[in-house]
Design a protein around this motif. Sequence first.
Motif, PDB file in Angstrom:
ATOM      1  N   LEU A 179       7.332  66.882 -27.814  1.00 39.98           N
ATOM      2  CA  LEU A 179       7.665  65.468 -27.931  1.00 39.98           C
ATOM      3  C   LEU A 179       8.577  64.999 -26.805  1.00 39.98           C
ATOM      4  CD1 LEU A 179       8.286  65.216 -31.777  1.00 39.98           C
ATOM      5  CD2 LEU A 179       6.150  64.966 -30.504  1.00 39.98           C
ATOM      6  N   ASP A 180       8.236  63.846 -26.301  1.00 35.15           N
ATOM      7  CA  ASP A 180       9.052  63.199 -25.289  1.00 35.15           C
ATOM      8  C   ASP A 180       9.988  62.228 -26.024  1.00 35.15           C
ATOM      9  OD1 ASP A 180      10.110  61.682 -23.285  1.00 35.15           O
ATOM     10  OD2 ASP A 180       8.190  61.155 -22.347  1.00 35.15           O
ATOM     11  N   ARG A 183       9.329  58.674 -25.888  1.00 37.40           N
ATOM     12  CA  ARG A 183       8.144  58.143 -26.562  1.00 37.40           C
ATOM     13  C   ARG A 183       8.231  58.388 -28.065  1.00 37.40           C
ATOM     14  NH1 ARG A 183       4.174  57.016 -22.845  1.00 37.40           N
ATOM     15  NH2 ARG A 183       4.031  58.287 -20.966  1.00 37.40           N
ATOM     16  N   SER A 184       9.443  58.587 -28.561  1.00 40.08           N
ATOM     17  CA  SER A 184       9.589  58.938 -29.970  1.00 40.08           C
ATOM     18  C   SER A 184      10.678  58.106 -30.639  1.00 40.08           C
ATOM     19  CB  SER A 184       9.952  60.422 -30.114  1.00 40.08           C
ATOM     20  OG  SER A 184       8.929  61.241 -29.597  1.00 40.08           O
ATOM     21  N   TRP A 219      10.361  52.163 -26.480  1.00 41.03           N
ATOM     22  CA  TRP A 219       9.094  52.589 -25.877  1.00 41.03           C
ATOM     23  C   TRP A 219       7.976  51.746 -26.465  1.00 41.03           C
ATOM     24  CZ3 TRP A 219       5.456  54.529 -29.361  1.00 41.03           C
ATOM     25  CH2 TRP A 219       5.946  55.019 -30.588  1.00 41.03           C
ATOM     26  N   GLN A 221       3.397  51.394 -26.673  1.00 39.97           N
ATOM     27  CA  GLN A 221       2.103  52.035 -26.435  1.00 39.97           C
ATOM     28  C   GLN A 221       0.989  51.014 -26.593  1.00 39.97           C
ATOM     29  OE1 GLN A 221       1.537  55.552 -25.767  1.00 39.97           O
ATOM     30  NE2 GLN A 221      -0.341  54.555 -25.115  1.00 39.97           N
ATOM     31  N   ARG A 285       1.786  60.180 -30.886  1.00 38.77           N
ATOM     32  CA  ARG A 285       1.035  60.056 -29.638  1.00 38.77           C
ATOM     33  C   ARG A 285       0.435  61.424 -29.350  1.00 38.77           C
ATOM     34  NH1 ARG A 285       1.639  60.437 -23.974  1.00 38.77           N
ATOM     35  NH2 ARG A 285       0.781  58.666 -22.808  1.00 38.77           N
ATOM     36  N   THR A 409       2.785  64.307 -28.142  1.00 39.75           N
ATOM     37  CA  THR A 409       3.828  64.003 -27.156  1.00 39.75           C
ATOM     38  C   THR A 409       4.772  62.893 -27.609  1.00 39.75           C
ATOM     39  OG1 THR A 409       2.240  62.550 -26.062  1.00 39.75           O
ATOM     40  CG2 THR A 409       2.492  64.766 -25.159  1.00 39.75           C
ATOM     41  N   GLY A 410       4.480  62.259 -28.720  1.00 46.62           N
ATOM     42  CA  GLY A 410       5.371  61.224 -29.238  1.00 46.62           C
ATOM     43  C   GLY A 410       5.279  61.184 -30.744  1.00 46.62           C
ATOM     44  N   SER A 411       6.328  60.695 -31.387  1.00 45.90           N
ATOM     45  CA  SER A 411       6.368  60.741 -32.838  1.00 45.90           C
ATOM     46  C   SER A 411       7.332  59.694 -33.369  1.00 45.90           C
ATOM     47  CB  SER A 411       6.841  62.134 -33.275  1.00 45.90           C
ATOM     48  OG  SER A 411       7.014  62.203 -34.676  1.00 45.90           O
TER      49      SER A 411
END
Lengths: 432, 387
Positions: A179-180, A183-184, A219, A221, A285, A409-411
């Motif tokens: 996870l980034d 982006r989380s 962030w 998306q 993500r 990669t994101g959450s």
Amino acid sequence: MTTGPHAESTTAASDPGALSRRRLLGVAGAGALAGAAGLGGFGVAQAQQEDNSPDAGLGYAFHGEHQAGIVTPAQDRLHFASFDVTTDSRDALVALLRAWTEAAAAMTAGKAVGSATATSYDSPPGDTGEALGLPPAGLTLTFGFGPTLFEKDGVDRFGLRDRRPAGLRRLPHFPGDDLDPARSDGDLCVQACANDPQVAVHAIRNLARIGFGTVAVRWAQLGFGRTSSTSRSQQTPRNLLGFKDGTANLKAEETADLETFVWVGHDDDPAARWLAGGSYLVARRINMHIETWDRTSLREQEALVGRDRAHGAPLSGGTEHTEPDLDLQGSAGPLVPLNSHVRLAHPTQNDGTRMLRRGYNFTDGSDSLGRLDAGLFFVAFVRDPDRHYVPMQNQLSAKDGLMEYLQHTGSGLWAVPPGVRPGEYVGQALFA
Amino acid sequence: MKILPTAAACALLAVPLTACSLTQSNKSDGAEGSGPITVTSSATACELSSTKAGSGRVTFRIKNTGSKVTEFYLYAEDGKRIVGEVENIGPGLTRDLVVSVAPGTYVTACKPGMEGDGIRGKLTVTDSGRKSSVADVDQETLEHATESYADYVKQEADALLEGTTQFVAAYRSGDDAKARSLYPTARQHWERIEPVAESFGDLDPKMDLREADLEQGQKWTGWHLLEKDLWPPAKGYTALNRAQRATYAQDLLANTKTLHTRVQTQTYDVTHLGNGSKELMDEVATGKITGEEEIWSHTDLWDFQANVDGARTAFELLEPILAVKDHDLEEQIDERFDDLQKLLDQYRSGDGFVSYDTVTPEQRKQLSDAVNALAEPLSKMTGAVTA
């Protein structure tokens, strides 16, 4: 009554003071939509639309028992944004939610933001303008509250700590997660869905603008194609693996299962009764290793998914909507393999759990190695994340053969308050 | 370090050598024959849209209209030798079988319920007039490829056991410098046969799991735990004590012995070689190029080289078959292995390679491009040798 589609009318013409994006729906279309709303009450335009050419003029009511954008037939485009609250003031937070509510009601009706107030020629316009003249395009705006709104680093920021729903915690680490942090998570989220990307982007842009000083975008998306159908009136779309996705999705018409698996009940969490009628939004993500997937034999692709690629039928046979027969044996084990996605996500393998998914294909261009930075922006609405999401994801992350080609990669997890009644603001019961 | 792909698992267990139908070449110079032959497999019948076909590549499109799982076979004239087959077609599903056939008489069979001799019929293949340089790939060539691959796996397993024994001895005794030098070379023997090692779903997570892939509550063991202890992060890491070192070292060695034992009896068919070769390049593309595999030691280029070695070995064993089946593809893969190797050689240093953290983003991109250039044609190899 929830999010019934409302036929746009000609009132804009008799209301010359308002800047409006309204457009006429054809008379026949309007009548048909009203009829559908009368039947189901779930905002499902039964078979009134060509699946691949959603009617841009379609609009969904902002007010209702539940927020729109959950059982609403999944629109084609997504702009999802996560926000951090930058103020310490509870009053400022509430004022923002009021302002967002007002703007959201206007935009989902195809009206410009702030159109009720005339602005000076020497002021910037209240609305950013790029959606002027465009129809509502089925826009829905769905708001959520993240765990950190209630408590962050041990601080009860807005006097909400005691009202945090028990299920609203940061999701656990799942096997293979990468996870980034950029982006989380986030204090607030807004899911904007529409059949026109310009309309969805316009909505987030204007909400972010209204929020400056109170919230800041953490962030965001963009999603360019829906990967789920949330109504029987819709065909099942394909994800970027090239397969039909979400065939067994929980749909708007399955009202009993929605009560069981999507809507938070009145007594689910007495300390957080404000959430009754709401839900939890799980966002993930999920990047796909597109290039290696594309080099994989059809045999392996189908075995990993558990469905045939051409029609989406389970490998145990039948057609797309045939229930998979997980016991049917082939020459070397079950036809729906043990590590296939369809098997591991199946309700019988998950304590009977069904999930309402509302994901979108995304691509953010290419990475530094020239590989597509693309995948699935998974969105699901669940009644209890600890029962209806976490166990399934643990199982999928640990056993799903597809994980070889996926990377989360994101959450994020947010509590989605119930729908807004006219005169209220979104999440008002939380602050009462 | 990854989850076993189903196809590999099934293939290891299920596919007999004969299933590969490596009997004839199809290098025709003309267009494909006229469309696929539709096969309708019902409970009681096996109807072909045509019982005649032109030589070369023929596609059967088998639709299961019955209520049981069915199979379709194409046999040689004797009705025994399998030229091509497709199994596990669920009711209502349609699947293609692509085979190359020389002029002659063949026997077709549907097997609803996957039982018995099936419902049989005849297929006559006439000379299509297209140039069809049909050449036999005899059983001996096939067996040589698969048996040689089994030998290769065993050799690498021997070397892995030896290398691991030395590595864990150094690690246990606290000779970290020696352990660090042995780590990448011992692991190369694992990386060369990674698809085989990964096919043991119980061993792979115990031996090669990365920290990021752990499930909550799952105990971390294996190579990468020791890697982190030998190349510890600057902050927030507590080194393992002597007793812990002994435990984890012993565990890795014990699992290596189990792996070594298991591969002694393992057999392979050509799809293992083809798919394994492709999977090794997937490993490079997803784990090594990004530097995620050896995040602490930065010895990714050793693994990279070993993956390429393993992929190339499998390719070279299949090469005589591929040369007959699809000569252009064979040449292309060969060239691209060379190109990638030349690029990789630029990073050699002493007996090994430079540390991957010194490889710049531009250089990584260049390596990645070369991997893609190879992996794309390589992914077509299995289909080509089995058609």
